[in-house]
Write a protein that holds these residues in place. Sequence first.
Motif, PDB file in Angstrom:
ATOM      1  N   GLN A  96       0.944  -1.230   0.096  1.00 46.27           N
ATOM      2  CA  GLN A  96       0.029   0.073  -0.031  1.00 46.27           C
ATOM      3  C   GLN A  96       0.818   1.236   0.034  1.00 46.27           C
ATOM      4  OE1 GLN A  96      -1.353  -2.234   3.158  1.00 46.27           O
ATOM      5  NE2 GLN A  96      -3.742  -1.226   3.094  1.00 46.27           N
ATOM      6  N   ALA A  97       2.046   1.023   0.102  1.00 51.55           N
ATOM      7  CA  ALA A  97       3.179   1.880  -0.016  1.00 51.55           C
ATOM      8  C   ALA A  97       4.336   1.840  -0.785  1.00 51.55           C
ATOM      9  CB  ALA A  97       3.358   2.619   1.534  1.00 51.55           C
ATOM     10  N   LEU A  98       4.641   2.799  -1.391  1.00 53.28           N
ATOM     11  CA  LEU A  98       6.038   2.532  -2.262  1.00 53.28           C
ATOM     12  C   LEU A  98       6.918   3.654  -2.291  1.00 53.28           C
ATOM     13  CD1 LEU A  98       7.871   1.212  -4.557  1.00 53.28           C
ATOM     14  CD2 LEU A  98       6.136   2.179  -6.324  1.00 53.28           C
ATOM     15  N   ILE A  99       8.169   3.241  -1.773  1.00 56.82           N
ATOM     16  CA  ILE A  99       9.296   4.428  -1.857  1.00 56.82           C
ATOM     17  C   ILE A  99      10.326   3.950  -2.749  1.00 56.82           C
ATOM     18  CG2 ILE A  99      10.888   5.386  -0.293  1.00 56.82           C
ATOM     19  CD1 ILE A  99       9.324   4.660   2.352  1.00 56.82           C
ATOM     20  N   LEU A 100      10.510   4.972  -3.692  1.00 57.15           N
ATOM     21  CA  LEU A 100      11.553   4.729  -4.600  1.00 57.15           C
ATOM     22  C   LEU A 100      12.809   5.600  -4.441  1.00 57.15           C
ATOM     23  CD1 LEU A 100       9.608   4.916  -7.931  1.00 57.15           C
ATOM     24  CD2 LEU A 100      10.742   2.899  -6.918  1.00 57.15           C
ATOM     25  N   ARG A 109       6.506  -9.788 -13.819  1.00 57.26           N
ATOM     26  CA  ARG A 109       4.982  -9.894 -13.198  1.00 57.26           C
ATOM     27  C   ARG A 109       5.260 -10.548 -11.859  1.00 57.26           C
ATOM     28  NH1 ARG A 109       0.970 -11.876 -18.108  1.00 57.26           N
ATOM     29  NH2 ARG A 109       1.416  -9.810 -19.455  1.00 57.26           N
ATOM     30  N   LEU A 110       6.292 -10.206 -10.953  1.00 60.11           N
ATOM     31  CA  LEU A 110       6.523 -10.824  -9.627  1.00 60.11           C
ATOM     32  C   LEU A 110       5.766  -9.845  -8.580  1.00 60.11           C
ATOM     33  CD1 LEU A 110      10.056 -12.127 -10.448  1.00 60.11           C
ATOM     34  CD2 LEU A 110       8.020 -13.569 -10.261  1.00 60.11           C
ATOM     35  N   VAL A 111       5.470  -8.604  -9.055  1.00 57.38           N
ATOM     36  CA  VAL A 111       4.888  -7.742  -8.013  1.00 57.38           C
ATOM     37  C   VAL A 111       4.036  -7.105  -8.361  1.00 57.38           C
ATOM     38  CG1 VAL A 111       6.677  -6.050  -9.048  1.00 57.38           C
ATOM     39  CG2 VAL A 111       5.927  -5.765  -6.487  1.00 57.38           C
ATOM     40  N   ARG A 112       3.009  -6.528  -7.505  1.00 56.05           N
ATOM     41  CA  ARG A 112       1.744  -5.946  -7.805  1.00 56.05           C
ATOM     42  C   ARG A 112       1.790  -4.507  -7.052  1.00 56.05           C
ATOM     43  NH1 ARG A 112      -3.115  -8.715  -5.315  1.00 56.05           N
ATOM     44  NH2 ARG A 112      -4.107  -6.810  -5.610  1.00 56.05           N
ATOM     45  N   LEU A 113       1.391  -3.496  -7.770  1.00 56.08           N
ATOM     46  CA  LEU A 113       1.559  -2.174  -7.122  1.00 56.08           C
ATOM     47  C   LEU A 113      -0.046  -1.634  -7.363  1.00 56.08           C
ATOM     48  CD1 LEU A 113       4.755  -0.870  -8.727  1.00 56.08           C
ATOM     49  CD2 LEU A 113       4.333  -1.819  -6.418  1.00 56.08           C
ATOM     50  N   ASP A 114      -1.108  -2.287  -7.574  1.00 61.52           N
ATOM     51  CA  ASP A 114      -2.288  -1.619  -7.814  1.00 61.52           C
ATOM     52  C   ASP A 114      -3.075  -1.400  -6.585  1.00 61.52           C
ATOM     53  OD1 ASP A 114      -2.662  -4.356  -7.241  1.00 61.52           O
ATOM     54  OD2 ASP A 114      -4.466  -4.611  -8.103  1.00 61.52           O
ATOM     55  N   GLN A 115      -2.597  -1.530  -5.339  1.00 64.33           N
ATOM     56  CA  GLN A 115      -2.973  -1.280  -4.105  1.00 64.33           C
ATOM     57  C   GLN A 115      -2.568  -0.081  -3.490  1.00 64.33           C
ATOM     58  OE1 GLN A 115      -6.178  -2.457  -3.268  1.00 64.33           O
ATOM     59  NE2 GLN A 115      -6.191  -3.501  -5.047  1.00 64.33           N
ATOM     60  N   ARG A 135       7.407   4.341 -16.214  1.00 66.55           N
ATOM     61  CA  ARG A 135       6.702   3.133 -16.447  1.00 66.55           C
ATOM     62  C   ARG A 135       6.117   2.663 -14.946  1.00 66.55           C
ATOM     63  NH1 ARG A 135      11.172   2.803 -20.477  1.00 66.55           N
ATOM     64  NH2 ARG A 135      12.534   2.130 -18.837  1.00 66.55           N
ATOM     65  N   ILE A 136       6.986   2.741 -13.872  1.00 61.82           N
ATOM     66  CA  ILE A 136       6.444   2.233 -12.686  1.00 61.82           C
ATOM     67  C   ILE A 136       5.187   2.913 -12.507  1.00 61.82           C
ATOM     68  CG2 ILE A 136       6.999   2.192 -10.160  1.00 61.82           C
ATOM     69  CD1 ILE A 136       9.977   1.793 -11.079  1.00 61.82           C
ATOM     70  N   ALA A 137       5.183   4.359 -12.594  1.00 64.83           N
ATOM     71  CA  ALA A 137       3.814   4.996 -12.173  1.00 64.83           C
ATOM     72  C   ALA A 137       2.623   4.509 -13.064  1.00 64.83           C
ATOM     73  CB  ALA A 137       4.052   6.462 -12.381  1.00 64.83           C
ATOM     74  N   THR A 138       2.883   3.923 -14.215  1.00 69.80           N
ATOM     75  CA  THR A 138       1.942   3.638 -14.885  1.00 69.80           C
ATOM     76  C   THR A 138       1.024   2.226 -14.376  1.00 69.80           C
ATOM     77  OG1 THR A 138       2.990   2.125 -16.197  1.00 69.80           O
ATOM     78  CG2 THR A 138       2.679   4.512 -16.963  1.00 69.80           C
ATOM     79  N   MET A 139       1.951   1.773 -13.282  1.00 69.22           N
ATOM     80  CA  MET A 139       1.355   0.518 -12.678  1.00 69.22           C
ATOM     81  C   MET A 139       0.686   0.938 -11.193  1.00 69.22           C
ATOM     82  SD  MET A 139       2.360  -1.641 -14.980  1.00 69.22           S
ATOM     83  CE  MET A 139       2.001  -3.008 -14.117  1.00 69.22           C
ATOM     84  N   LEU A 140       0.480   2.229 -11.166  1.00 75.65           N
ATOM     85  CA  LEU A 140      -0.088   2.471  -9.865  1.00 75.65           C
ATOM     86  C   LEU A 140      -1.383   3.124 -10.021  1.00 75.65           C
ATOM     87  CD1 LEU A 140       3.151   4.521  -8.588  1.00 75.65           C
ATOM     88  CD2 LEU A 140       2.380   2.140  -7.915  1.00 75.65           C
ATOM     89  N   PRO A 141      -2.185   3.028  -9.042  1.00 71.59           N
ATOM     90  CA  PRO A 141      -3.503   3.774  -9.034  1.00 71.59           C
ATOM     91  C   PRO A 141      -3.360   5.282  -9.223  1.00 71.59           C
ATOM     92  CG  PRO A 141      -3.276   2.399  -7.104  1.00 71.59           C
ATOM     93  CD  PRO A 141      -1.865   2.491  -7.637  1.00 71.59           C
ATOM     94  N   ALA A 142      -4.190   5.652 -10.088  1.00 69.99           N
ATOM     95  CA  ALA A 142      -4.311   7.102 -10.556  1.00 69.99           C
ATOM     96  C   ALA A 142      -4.594   8.131  -9.146  1.00 69.99           C
ATOM     97  CB  ALA A 142      -5.270   7.324 -11.567  1.00 69.99           C
ATOM     98  N   GLN A 143      -5.485   7.409  -8.247  1.00 69.18           N
ATOM     99  CA  GLN A 143      -5.963   8.033  -7.200  1.00 69.18           C
ATOM    100  C   GLN A 143      -4.974   7.510  -6.101  1.00 69.18           C
ATOM    101  OE1 GLN A 143      -8.304  10.450  -7.175  1.00 69.18           O
ATOM    102  NE2 GLN A 143      -8.256  10.433  -9.217  1.00 69.18           N
ATOM    103  N   ARG A 144      -3.883   8.561  -5.787  1.00 70.05           N
ATOM    104  CA  ARG A 144      -3.190   7.891  -4.831  1.00 70.05           C
ATOM    105  C   ARG A 144      -2.421   9.314  -4.227  1.00 70.05           C
ATOM    106  NH1 ARG A 144       0.033   7.232  -9.651  1.00 70.05           N
ATOM    107  NH2 ARG A 144       1.551   8.861  -9.727  1.00 70.05           N
TER     108      ARG A 144
END
Length: 391
Positions: free
Chosen positions: A81-85, A147-153, A176-185
Motif C-alpha cells: 500500500q506504500a512504495l518508496i523509490l 510479473r513478480l510484484v503488484r502495485l495496484d493497491q 513506467r512504474i507510475a503507470t502501474m500505480l492507481p491514478a488516485q494516490r
Amino acid sequence: MTSLTALTTEFSQFSLSPALMARIEANNFVIPTPVQIGCIPPALEGRDVLATAQTGTGKTLGFLIPIVEMLQKTKDMNAAQALILLPTRELAMQVEKAFLDIRSSSQQTVALVVGGMTERSQLDAIRRGARLIVATPGRLEDYIKRRLVRLDQVKILVLDEVDRMLDMGFQPAIARIATMLPAQRQTLCYSATLEGAVKEVARKYLNNPARVEIGSVLKPAENVELRTFEVEADKKQELLEHLLGVEEGSFLVFVRTKHGAERVARRLTRSGWSATQIHGDRSQAQRNAALRSFSEGHHRVLVATDVAARGIDVANVAHVVNFDMPKVAEDFVHRVGRTGRASAHGIASTFAGPAERGDLRKIEQTLKIHMKHYRVRAASDVRAASEVKAA
C-alpha cells in the motif's frame, strides 16, 4: 502549489496514534526538524507534498510517519500500500531500517527491492504480502516486467532524492512504474534542487502539492566549518594523517577514483589508522560491512568515491575531507552534507593543488561561500598545525 509554515515544536502535537507515538518516543525523537514540521501535517491530511531540503534534514521520518499512520488504518490488506523509490541500495537499506524502528505493528511488513543482493528474500517478502516496498527503480521495474510484484493497491508513493534518481538515468523507469500505480494516490516528492527535469516530475506526478522549502537547496549547512588547504599532491596523505592526529571523531574521506580509494586506505592502515573503504569494485556485501563498521565506530576513517557514497547517511561524521577536489559545486554540497547533521558541528576540509585555485574559486562563487584558506608549503607545515599559514 502552496507555501507552508508551521509552529509545531514536538511530535506529540501532530495528533499521531498512541501506538506510533510510543515508537517515536522509544527512539528518542522529541523535537521535529523543520522539514518534518513542514511535511508531516499535510501528508497526514492526504495531500501531495513537494519538498526541497538537503540530505540530513530528517526528511526520511517526514514521509515514514504518514506511511505508518496510513498502514494502521488499512490492516486487512495483504498487498503493498506504500512504495518508496530511492536512487541507491544503501539509501534504501537505511530507509528500511528506519521504518522497522518506528513501525507500530509487526504486521506492517516491508520488502527491500534493490539490485546487487539476492532475489530470494526480496521475492519472499513480496509474496508474503509486504505492506511497504522500498525500492530502487531498476530492480523494481525488472520485477514488474516479470510479473513478480503488484502495485495496484498503492495508496502512497514517495519519490526520494528525485534529482539524484534523474541524474542516474531513472526517469524512464519511474514513468513506467507510475503507470502501474492507481491514478488516485498520494505522492510525496523530495529533492535537493527544483530545477529542470525535477520540475517536470513534480508537474507530472503531483496534484496541488503542499510546497515545503527548507533553507538553501544548494549550499552547505551553516554549522559546517569550511576549510581549504593548498597542498601539493605528494603532501596530501601526510596532511590527512596530520588532521587525524589533531582532530577528534570520525573522518569521511572522498577521493576521485577506485584506485585512489584503495591507495589512501592502504596507506592509512599501514600508518596505524583504522580505515575502511567503499568504491565501485567492492561487492555489495563488502560495502555494507564497511559502512556498518564505520557507522558503529570500529573504523574511524571511511574512504569513498562519489558514486559509491551516494545515498550514504551516517550519523555523527565529525570531519569530511575532500582528498581530491569535487568536479562541480553540487558534488561539493553532497559531500560536505555528510557532516554537521541535525545541527551538530562539523568540519569539511578540501585539499587543492596550486593549479586548482580557479576551480576552488568557482565553487565558492557558485555557492556564495567563503572557506578559510590555508597553504601548506613544506612537510613541517603539515606536522605542526600552528605553522599552517592562512593564504
